[in-house]
Enzyme design. Sequence first.
Site, mmCIF file in Angstrom:
data_model
loop_
_atom_site.group_PDB
_atom_site.id
_atom_site.type_symbol
_atom_site.label_atom_id
_atom_site.label_comp_id
_atom_site.label_asym_id
_atom_site.label_seq_id
_atom_site.Cartn_x
_atom_site.Cartn_y
_atom_site.Cartn_z
ATOM 1 N N LYS A 111 0.851 -1.186 0.000
ATOM 2 C CA LYS A 111 0.000 0.000 0.000
ATOM 3 C C LYS A 111 0.893 1.245 0.000
ATOM 4 O O LYS A 111 1.848 1.333 0.763
ATOM 5 C CB LYS A 111 -0.909 -0.004 1.231
ATOM 6 N N GLU A 137 -19.153 -5.774 11.091
ATOM 7 C CA GLU A 137 -20.103 -5.017 11.907
ATOM 8 C C GLU A 137 -21.129 -5.916 12.590
ATOM 9 O O GLU A 137 -21.504 -5.682 13.749
ATOM 10 C CB GLU A 137 -20.813 -3.968 11.039
ATOM 11 N N ARG A 175 -25.113 -2.054 8.139
ATOM 12 C CA ARG A 175 -24.731 -3.420 7.781
ATOM 13 C C ARG A 175 -25.061 -4.417 8.887
ATOM 14 O O ARG A 175 -24.957 -5.626 8.673
ATOM 15 C CB ARG A 175 -23.232 -3.462 7.473
#
Length: 593
Positions: free
Chosen positions: A248, A336, A364
């Site tokens: 990244k 979640e 969610r």
Amino acid sequence: MKNSLLSTINNPADLRQLDEAQLPQVAQELRNFIIDIVSVKEGHLGASLGVVELTIALHYVFDTPNDLLIWDVGHQAYGHKILTGRRENFHTNRQLGGISGFPKRSESIYDAFGVGHSSTSISAALGMAIASNLKGDYDKQHIAVIGDASIASGMAFEGLNHAGVTDANLLVILNDNAIGIDPSVGALKKYLTAVKEGKNPRQNNMIKSLNFDYSGPIDGHDIFAVIKELKRLQKVKGPKFLHIITTKGKGLQQAEENQVKYHAPGKFDATTGEIHIKSEENLPSKYQDVFGLTVLDLAKKNEKIIGITPAMPSGSSLKFMMDALPKRAFDVGIAEQHAVTLAAGMATQGMIVFCNIYSTFLQRAYDQVIHDVALQNLPVIFCLDRAGLVGEDGATHHGVFDLAYLRCIPNMIIYSPLNEIGLQNILYTAQLGLSNPISIRYPRGRGVIADWQSVNFGNYEKIEIGKGICLQKGSKIAILSNGTIGNNVTLAIAKMQHPETIAHYDFSFVKPLDESLLHVIFTKFENIITLEDGVIKGGFGSGILDFASSCNYISKIKILGIPDEFIEQGTVDELQQYCKIDVKSLEILFSSY
């Protein structure tokens, strides 16, 4: 000096005209282009830099948009946007009237599926692949690119589980860089690390056991190796899985070395990578820090307090507690649903659980909120960061639905603090021992009190549940506001020639409403205006209408808030103006009465 190749690429068909040997130059130019634009315009940097070679390889090998390419979340899709006809207007990324920061079907035929929340790519691509089979289009390719943080989500595994028993022409590419926004966590991360290090025996490959043709891991920055493997997989039928290793922030040293900070670094020097530091002197703290520091202070005094966040320790500032009390604060990854039911389980054992989830992401876990928490009346403390309009992240991230989707749930208390002091005090009140679950919602960004810690920190006051407050008495109209948007009312009234005509009431509690105060207001005022930073359909204003109807009051009620549409990207100020809930719009409205 080499001639620019990127400037000649207006779509992937142009890219496919190039010789493969030219692609490393395209990769360097694409990486530089992203850095140059994001350094000035801001946005998500590290994720897109990490997949430059993969992006080019995918569009070079596959026949996009006929072959369908889905990017999970979308943080990593800047290169994709630039190569698919949006190079010239990429500078408008995340701005009002500009292009979205995430893939969006209405924006481009190359955006096969709209994404902003994580872990949806495998299910969506599988659905497309099954549909292609039903239509007899067996050669069409369907590619889902998913990160190692996103693939740990339950929904991703649901998709993998189904795909493994189909003959769908599906390619799942795992972009493994060991980090999402914060470092990836959990047993799956350890498994993937073992695979990367060659410590995991091939016969114990969990992806193969799900009936996928597994290959990798390969270097995701070796564009020739990636192209070679994609061409091989292009000829393989059925579910396939390619594991690639990337870094990244690749190509910008600071972004590689500090991947959390450079996920979305703000403005920075494109040459040196140095972030332009904004002066924070005399500025109020961010609401997330008020939460994080207050919960840590409370947890030090109460050993029953637990903190939970699904993959947002830095963004929620629960990291303060995770660093100081690591055994009592948990990052559960992008999960979640698990976070909510984990909190419920802890609450049954007498723990005081602060479950911090961004407002848009609690959507969610809606069933878990109802079935596992509210139905059992467990006193979980939901702390909903990024409530209201969040700005440049746009429609997928605005936390504008929570008041409406929570207000209809029995047993649920809903509180939106007016300012930092209100947030501290409700956090303190909640841990004293409520008999119901509570949702505490607060916005992204800074508060309104420059030195909030000296005002109230550690010297908390218990809040009376369901109590409204008169902030200003008035003679003509009553303004009923919920949450921090009420500060716009205060500023608007201060600008008026006759502020004494306006009464202002803070209804921080949307549930339960202060009905005794409402009786006083409706008896006195013929004109009432409600204000919230949530949707007007089903939210706070709707609750006031319900009350008025049930009690046969005939006062005129005007509801202000987010209109019945999805609000796109822009600054919070711009979006408040669009919704007519900014200070100037309120001043004009109030003066018209």
